[in-house]
Write a protein that holds these residues in place. Structure first.
Motif, PDB file in Angstrom:
ATOM      1  N   GLU A   1      -2.114   5.779 -10.369  1.00 59.27           N
ATOM      2  CA  GLU A   1      -1.227   5.216  -9.374  1.00 59.27           C
ATOM      3  C   GLU A   1      -0.517   4.019  -9.983  1.00 59.27           C
ATOM      4  O   GLU A   1      -1.140   3.188 -10.636  1.00 59.27           O
ATOM      5  CB  GLU A   1      -2.063   4.774  -8.165  1.00 59.27           C
ATOM      6  N   LEU A   2       0.791   3.938  -9.784  1.00 62.53           N
ATOM      7  CA  LEU A   2       1.565   2.835 -10.352  1.00 62.53           C
ATOM      8  C   LEU A   2       2.066   1.939  -9.235  1.00 62.53           C
ATOM      9  O   LEU A   2       2.320   2.387  -8.123  1.00 62.53           O
ATOM     10  CB  LEU A   2       2.764   3.385 -11.130  1.00 62.53           C
ATOM     11  N   ALA A   3       2.214   0.669  -9.533  1.00 62.75           N
ATOM     12  CA  ALA A   3       2.785  -0.273  -8.571  1.00 62.75           C
ATOM     13  C   ALA A   3       3.373  -1.434  -9.349  1.00 62.75           C
ATOM     14  O   ALA A   3       2.803  -1.871 -10.342  1.00 62.75           O
ATOM     15  CB  ALA A   3       1.720  -0.759  -7.595  1.00 62.75           C
ATOM     16  N   THR A   4       4.500  -1.926  -8.878  1.00 59.07           N
ATOM     17  CA  THR A   4       5.189  -2.991  -9.603  1.00 59.07           C
ATOM     18  C   THR A   4       4.317  -4.216  -9.763  1.00 59.07           C
ATOM     19  O   THR A   4       3.712  -4.668  -8.801  1.00 59.07           O
ATOM     20  CB  THR A   4       6.438  -3.430  -8.830  1.00 59.07           C
ATOM     21  N   GLY A   5       4.312  -4.738 -10.973  1.00 61.47           N
ATOM     22  CA  GLY A   5       3.572  -5.958 -11.210  1.00 61.47           C
ATOM     23  C   GLY A   5       2.094  -5.729 -11.470  1.00 61.47           C
ATOM     24  O   GLY A   5       1.499  -6.376 -12.313  1.00 61.47           O
ATOM     25  N   LYS A   6       1.496  -4.780 -10.717  1.00 58.10           N
ATOM     26  CA  LYS A   6       0.071  -4.499 -10.891  1.00 58.10           C
ATOM     27  C   LYS A   6      -0.159  -3.558 -12.067  1.00 58.10           C
ATOM     28  O   LYS A   6       0.736  -2.851 -12.491  1.00 58.10           O
ATOM     29  CB  LYS A   6      -0.493  -3.830  -9.634  1.00 58.10           C
ATOM     30  N   ARG A   7      -1.366  -3.530 -12.536  1.00 57.06           N
ATOM     31  CA  ARG A   7      -1.704  -2.569 -13.585  1.00 57.06           C
ATOM     32  C   ARG A   7      -1.891  -1.205 -12.935  1.00 57.06           C
ATOM     33  O   ARG A   7      -2.151  -1.091 -11.733  1.00 57.06           O
ATOM     34  CB  ARG A   7      -2.999  -2.998 -14.277  1.00 57.06           C
ATOM     35  N   ALA A   8      -1.758  -0.153 -13.756  1.00 50.41           N
ATOM     36  CA  ALA A   8      -1.970   1.202 -13.250  1.00 50.41           C
ATOM     37  C   ALA A   8      -3.439   1.377 -12.892  1.00 50.41           C
ATOM     38  O   ALA A   8      -4.312   0.826 -13.560  1.00 50.41           O
ATOM     39  CB  ALA A   8      -1.561   2.222 -14.305  1.00 50.41           C
ATOM     40  N   THR A   9      -3.728   2.118 -11.852  1.00 46.73           N
ATOM     41  CA  THR A   9      -5.114   2.360 -11.460  1.00 46.73           C
ATOM     42  C   THR A   9      -5.389   3.858 -11.382  1.00 46.73           C
ATOM     43  O   THR A   9      -4.464   4.653 -11.230  1.00 46.73           O
ATOM     44  CB  THR A   9      -5.409   1.760 -10.070  1.00 46.73           C
ATOM     45  N   VAL A  10      -6.655   4.208 -11.515  1.00 49.39           N
ATOM     46  CA  VAL A  10      -7.055   5.601 -11.349  1.00 49.39           C
ATOM     47  C   VAL A  10      -6.867   5.969  -9.876  1.00 49.39           C
ATOM     48  O   VAL A  10      -7.220   5.177  -8.998  1.00 49.39           O
ATOM     49  CB  VAL A  10      -8.516   5.804 -11.781  1.00 49.39           C
ATOM     50  N   ALA A  11      -6.322   7.148  -9.612  1.00 48.83           N
ATOM     51  CA  ALA A  11      -5.965   7.516  -8.242  1.00 48.83           C
ATOM     52  C   ALA A  11      -6.992   8.433  -7.599  1.00 48.83           C
ATOM     53  O   ALA A  11      -7.782   9.096  -8.266  1.00 48.83           O
ATOM     54  CB  ALA A  11      -4.600   8.197  -8.223  1.00 48.83           C
TER      55      ALA A  11
END
Lengths: 233, 233
Positions: free
Chosen positions: A63-73
């Motif tokens: 999962e991607l989100a601006t500013g945050k690091r990518a996380t396992v979805a």
DNA sequence: CAAGCCAAACCTGTCTGACAGGTTGAGGGG
DNA sequence: CCCCTCAACCTGTCAGACAGGTTTGGCTTG
């Protein structure tokens, strides 16, 4: 990066990131390394890492989100839904084939749901069936309640794969449901469908798998008949 | 581009390209506009178009190849396979749940296959079951023949959605099949599995749906029993 | 006139560097 | 001890560049 495979750096990078997730045993919510770190570790540009991230995000693996690091979805039916829609739009799959699959798995789902549903789920299912009666002349609302009804049954089956599959069909059902509804011209035929939903709900709430299976089978027999009458052959 | 949505330019671009495919009624194999043209038309950088392309390619909605333009893709189980594997690796799905789904859909598949299989498919199915007997002591080859057996049955069902789903499970089956095989310690138990495959093949070839369904159900009952014995609860 | 060849135009894959704006965590102030 | 703030970090998007692979139309040759 040495381009270990032959399909390009992005593909290799997708593999490397997937391997990273497995080897580090990351669980949904866990954070992945930043693009900069990965591009340094794998010796590729940030461009390549970003395209790999987008690919994995498209499959809802991360999962991607601006500013945050990518996380396992967490698993999610969004991607499958798009794939199925694509198959239908390009004439590789037709609606009847989808209904055959739905009939097959939803019959199993109600059997499991009748056995495993929680009391809260039983109440929710009964409530959704009742709500469908109340908005019988509002097709849009009816569609949404119908989808929620089947989604809740899938959840009550306690098998996430069934939830996933039911979710995967949601997109294309949303686009084609009006056809089936319009093809039920008489009030009696529409009432029958609503009554069938209630039969299913009652059987699941009562914990009677056989009756639930019978009612669901009847539901699909009606639906397919309506679809065929609408000329979807 | 005006960022119509709120999720970023790439997401909007994915939508625009999908819409383009639908509106222009593109079929598998048809070519899409080049990255440069799309980036000009949508007023975004080539970077954004490329990331959108990668996303669609990850879902197997389009196909990319160096030098060539992107083309509309045929449905393919690769992406679903990765999603399922991810679900299992992250403990969101377990193997028994997969077997329940497989049992459900494969029982339907053999019923359809018994009715709709071509003579060539009947021969192929019988042949694969026979080949399994011949390499009974070569687990790797046995696995491949087993997968081919079930894949061919799905194809014979004449419903591409079943093929898609069976394909989607292939990846994780490949990784877990050895567990099930090792959990059949006695020669008798292994022979039984091979015999069951032959029963299925014969019933499908004979065009007997009921017998095919019974044999397939027996196959899965055995498999799940073996899996449980191996401690996969 | 047809079949085949060839170069130019086109296209994708990857890299670099830059900047705007969102997120986070450590440390300081209340 | 809690809250606030700010610097460091991170992602989103853009522009430009260059190395290959592909396509195509015109030219050559038989």
């Amino acid at each position: 990066m040495e381009q270990v495979g032959s399909s390009g750096l992005v593909v290799d990078t997708i593999g490397a990131i997937s391997r990273h997730i497995r080897e580090k045993d990351l669980m949904p919510g866990d954070r992945l390394p930043s693009e900069a770190i990965l591009s340094k570790e794998l010796n590729v540009s940030r461009t390549v890492v970003r395209e790999a991230f987008r690919s994995l995000a498209a499959m809802r693996i991360i999962e991607l989100a601006t500013g945050k690091r990518a996380t396992v979805a967490q698993i999610d039916h969004g991607a499958m839904s798009l794939m199925i829609e694509h198959g239908v739009h390009t004439d590789q799959i037709n609606i009847q084939q989808i209904y055959d699959v739905r009939r097959t798995i939803e019959t199993r789902i109600v059997a499991l749901a009748a056995i495993r549903r929680s009391d809260a789920e039983a109440a929710e299912i009964l409530s959704l069936a009742a709500q469908m009666l109340e908005c019988a002349d509002n097709p849009a609302a009816l569609l949404e309640h119908d989808l929620a009804f089947h989604t809740t049954l899938a959840r009550a089956s306690r098998n996430p794969v069934y939830s996933l599959l039911i979710g995967a069909f949601q997109g294309i059902i949303r686009q084609t449901w009006p056809i089936g509804w319009k093809s039920r011209p008489t009030q009696a035929s529409r009432d029958l469908m609503l009554a069938t939903h209630q039969d299913i709900a009652r059987a699941v709430a009562a914990g009677d798998p056989q009756q639930a299976v019978d009612a669901m089978a009847q539901h699909f027999d009606e639906s397919v008949r309506a679809l065929l009458a609408a000329g979807m052959s």
